[in-house]
Design a protein around this motif. Structure first.
Motif, PDB file in Angstrom:
ATOM      1  N   PRO A 252       5.315  22.448  18.630  1.00 35.86           N
ATOM      2  CA  PRO A 252       6.699  21.887  18.729  1.00 35.86           C
ATOM      3  C   PRO A 252       7.435  21.339  17.360  1.00 35.86           C
ATOM      4  O   PRO A 252       6.744  20.743  16.784  1.00 35.86           O
ATOM      5  CB  PRO A 252       6.607  20.810  19.716  1.00 35.86           C
ATOM      6  CG  PRO A 252       5.154  20.938  20.197  1.00 35.86           C
ATOM      7  CD  PRO A 252       4.391  21.675  19.457  1.00 35.86           C
ATOM      8  N   TYR A 254      11.627  20.153  15.866  1.00 38.47           N
ATOM      9  CA  TYR A 254      12.847  19.837  16.696  1.00 38.47           C
ATOM     10  C   TYR A 254      14.143  20.301  15.379  1.00 38.47           C
ATOM     11  O   TYR A 254      13.675  20.218  14.219  1.00 38.47           O
ATOM     12  CB  TYR A 254      13.229  18.562  16.989  1.00 38.47           C
ATOM     13  CG  TYR A 254      13.158  17.349  15.701  1.00 38.47           C
ATOM     14  CD1 TYR A 254      14.600  17.061  15.404  1.00 38.47           C
ATOM     15  CD2 TYR A 254      12.185  16.881  15.408  1.00 38.47           C
ATOM     16  CE1 TYR A 254      14.630  16.033  14.426  1.00 38.47           C
ATOM     17  CE2 TYR A 254      12.155  15.940  14.311  1.00 38.47           C
ATOM     18  CZ  TYR A 254      13.518  15.548  13.969  1.00 38.47           C
ATOM     19  OH  TYR A 254      13.553  14.685  12.794  1.00 38.47           O
ATOM     20  N   ILE A 263      14.219  20.537  20.934  1.00 34.39           N
ATOM     21  CA  ILE A 263      12.814  20.817  20.571  1.00 34.39           C
ATOM     22  C   ILE A 263      12.509  22.074  21.118  1.00 34.39           C
ATOM     23  O   ILE A 263      12.619  22.434  22.353  1.00 34.39           O
ATOM     24  CB  ILE A 263      11.798  19.691  21.176  1.00 34.39           C
ATOM     25  CG1 ILE A 263      12.655  18.287  21.035  1.00 34.39           C
ATOM     26  CG2 ILE A 263      10.546  19.665  20.934  1.00 34.39           C
ATOM     27  CD1 ILE A 263      12.158  17.159  21.821  1.00 34.39           C
ATOM     28  N   TRP A 335      14.200  20.489  25.583  1.00 33.18           N
ATOM     29  CA  TRP A 335      13.154  21.077  25.170  1.00 33.18           C
ATOM     30  C   TRP A 335      13.148  22.711  25.777  1.00 33.18           C
ATOM     31  O   TRP A 335      13.621  22.964  26.663  1.00 33.18           O
ATOM     32  CB  TRP A 335      11.756  20.295  26.015  1.00 33.18           C
ATOM     33  CG  TRP A 335      10.647  21.150  25.797  1.00 33.18           C
ATOM     34  CD1 TRP A 335       9.922  22.371  25.961  1.00 33.18           C
ATOM     35  CD2 TRP A 335       9.368  20.553  24.822  1.00 33.18           C
ATOM     36  NE1 TRP A 335       8.557  22.721  25.711  1.00 33.18           N
ATOM     37  CE2 TRP A 335       8.202  21.370  24.858  1.00 33.18           C
ATOM     38  CE3 TRP A 335       9.286  19.547  24.187  1.00 33.18           C
ATOM     39  CZ2 TRP A 335       7.257  21.360  23.976  1.00 33.18           C
ATOM     40  CZ3 TRP A 335       8.221  19.162  23.498  1.00 33.18           C
ATOM     41  CH2 TRP A 335       7.086  20.191  23.223  1.00 33.18           C
ATOM     42  N   SER A 342      14.614  25.565  29.943  1.00 36.01           N
ATOM     43  CA  SER A 342      14.748  24.119  29.206  1.00 36.01           C
ATOM     44  C   SER A 342      14.855  23.022  30.201  1.00 36.01           C
ATOM     45  O   SER A 342      15.158  23.387  31.214  1.00 36.01           O
ATOM     46  CB  SER A 342      16.112  24.214  28.376  1.00 36.01           C
ATOM     47  OG  SER A 342      17.156  24.464  29.328  1.00 36.01           O
ATOM     48  N   THR A 345      14.655  16.015  28.014  1.00 33.62           N
ATOM     49  CA  THR A 345      13.482  14.959  27.751  1.00 33.62           C
ATOM     50  C   THR A 345      14.179  13.992  26.631  1.00 33.62           C
ATOM     51  O   THR A 345      15.425  13.926  26.723  1.00 33.62           O
ATOM     52  CB  THR A 345      12.218  15.779  27.261  1.00 33.62           C
ATOM     53  OG1 THR A 345      11.164  15.036  27.083  1.00 33.62           O
ATOM     54  CG2 THR A 345      12.482  16.699  25.971  1.00 33.62           C
TER      55      THR A 345
END
Length: 408
Positions: A252, A254, A263, A335, A342, A345
């Motif tokens: 991950p 961002y 992200i 996310w 998606s 979050t």
């Protein structure tokens, strides 16, 4: 690795106190210590910086249903005060009295002292094992001939906790395993609210304490451990990771865009995405974590709003949820998974914990994070107002799992 102990002896307390002092001294030598999901605001850091965040909590809902369930396992701490009920010793008939377990007590010794039997004590107190009693626990002491008339009485709440002794080597982020095991007791539903230390709750379900997370970003697994351990299953990090799975397709990361923070990571609906030791963006969702509970044949129900949360707590269930650390403000993030799906979050202070009770004021939280360098006052159990709780929970799309005790 885990042993059931009838009481925490003085030698254990001295070792625990010494190890705690050493751990605190080591922590004071470090300028910043990352703890669990405790991560600082990302906007204050260079891009991709992995830094700790901040968290607090305050005060627990409407009595939609009049019944309350109390799950007995190990006792807990509420606002820093042990949750033992007052011992009633007046007007007790000669055949029955209350006794508070002291250091060094055994069930056989108590039986001998009061001219009763181990079997009678186990039956009237709903004890699953003669080898597991706790310092501070209130036991009903009866003569063998009075057991039949007392067997349906609810046991008193105990006031000790399953603690974790910090024995991890210097520099390690791993937290030691608990030194005590618990056997959950499931009493009948009570028709009236429960009172704990002067506070009245519509539901208050006991949950064990986990003192600290395994690694910086394992809060999903630490919160799951609390639920599983309360129900009698000691499931370590490696076993949980194996059951949930790791999505290594994308580590991950961002980006800040015109539309906000995005992200990019793995499929958190089916697995855990990211390095849980080093990446503050690493996380999972309830949809993936459900596999851990189902593996142990526990009934799981997704909860997405306040009524379903209250109903689950009133049924005696513990609720695993995603929220923010200390219910602090968050940076909204989206996310994005490899297939383009998606979900909403938060960026830097993603967290998971357990809801164990509620009243009209708010909810009672069991938090595996505990005191850290960003909030030494953080408790393992505290109350959060409904407004603050619902806002923070909503930032994680109201991601929650109600997990029923075994056999329900």
């Amino acid at each position: 690795m885990h042993s059931a102990v009838p009481g925490l002896g003085l030698s254990f307390l001295r070792r625990w106190h010494l190890s705690t002092k050493l751990a605190v001294s080591a922590m004071l030598c470090v300028s910043i210590i990352l703890a669990g999901c405790d991560v600082a605001n990302v906007e204050d850091q260079p891009p991709q910086a992995q830094t700790p965040a901040i968290v607090t909590a305050t005060s627990p809902t409407s009595p939609v249903i009049s019944t309350v369930t109390t799950i007995l396992s190990t006792p807990t701490i509420l606002s820093g005060v042990e949750t033992s009920l007052p011992v009633a010793t007046t007007n007790a008939p000669p055949s029955e009295r209350d006794y508070v377990v002291q250091t060094g007590d055994t069930l056989s010794g108590i039986a001998l002292q009061f001219d009763t039997t181990v079997e009678a004590l186990m039956q009237v107190n709903n004890l699953a094992s003669a080898d597991i009693i706790y310092i501070g626990q209130t036991l009903k002491v009866v003569t063998p001939e009075s057991v039949d008339t007392q067997a349906t009485a609810l046991p008193d709440l105990s006031s000790t906790v399953a603690a974790l002794e910090p024995t991890a080597p210097a520099g390690s982020t791993q937290v030691a395993q608990p030194v005590a095991t618990i056997t959950p007791l499931m009493p009948p539903i009570q028709p009236t609210p429960v009172v704990i230390n002067g506070r009245t709750y519509d539901a208050y379900n006991q949950a064990v304490i986990k003192k600290g997370q395994w690694y910086h970003y394992t809060c999903e697994f630490d919160a799951a451990w609390v639920v599983l351990k309360t129900y009698g299953y000691d499931v370590g990090l490696e076993e949980q990771v194996k059951l949930v799975g790791l999505d290594k397709s994308i580590e991950p990361y961002y980006k800040q865009t015109a539309k906000g923070y995005v992200i990019y990571g793995g499929d958190v609906t089916t697995a855990y995405s990211g390095n849980y030791k080093t990446n503050f963006l690493a996380r999972s969702s309830g949809q993936a974590m459900i596999k851990v509970f189902q593996h142990y044949n526990l009934a799981v129900t997704p909860v997405r709003d306040r009524p379903s949360l209250e109903a689950a707590l009133l049924r005696g269930e513990l609720v695993w949820i995603k929220t923010t650390v200390d219910f602090k403000p968050w940076k909204v993030a989206t996310w994005v998974m490899p297939d383009g799906r998606s979900y909403q979050t938060v960026l830097g202070n993603d967290h998971a914990l357990v809801v164990m009770g509620f009243n009209e004021d708010g909810v009672v939280i069991r938090d595996p994070l505990g005191p850290t360098s960003t909030n030494w006052q953080r408790k393992y159990e505290y109350e959060v107002s409904w407004s603050k709780f619902m806002a923070s929970w909503g930032a994680q799309e109201f991601d929650g799992l109600a997990v029923a005790p075994p056999g329900r």
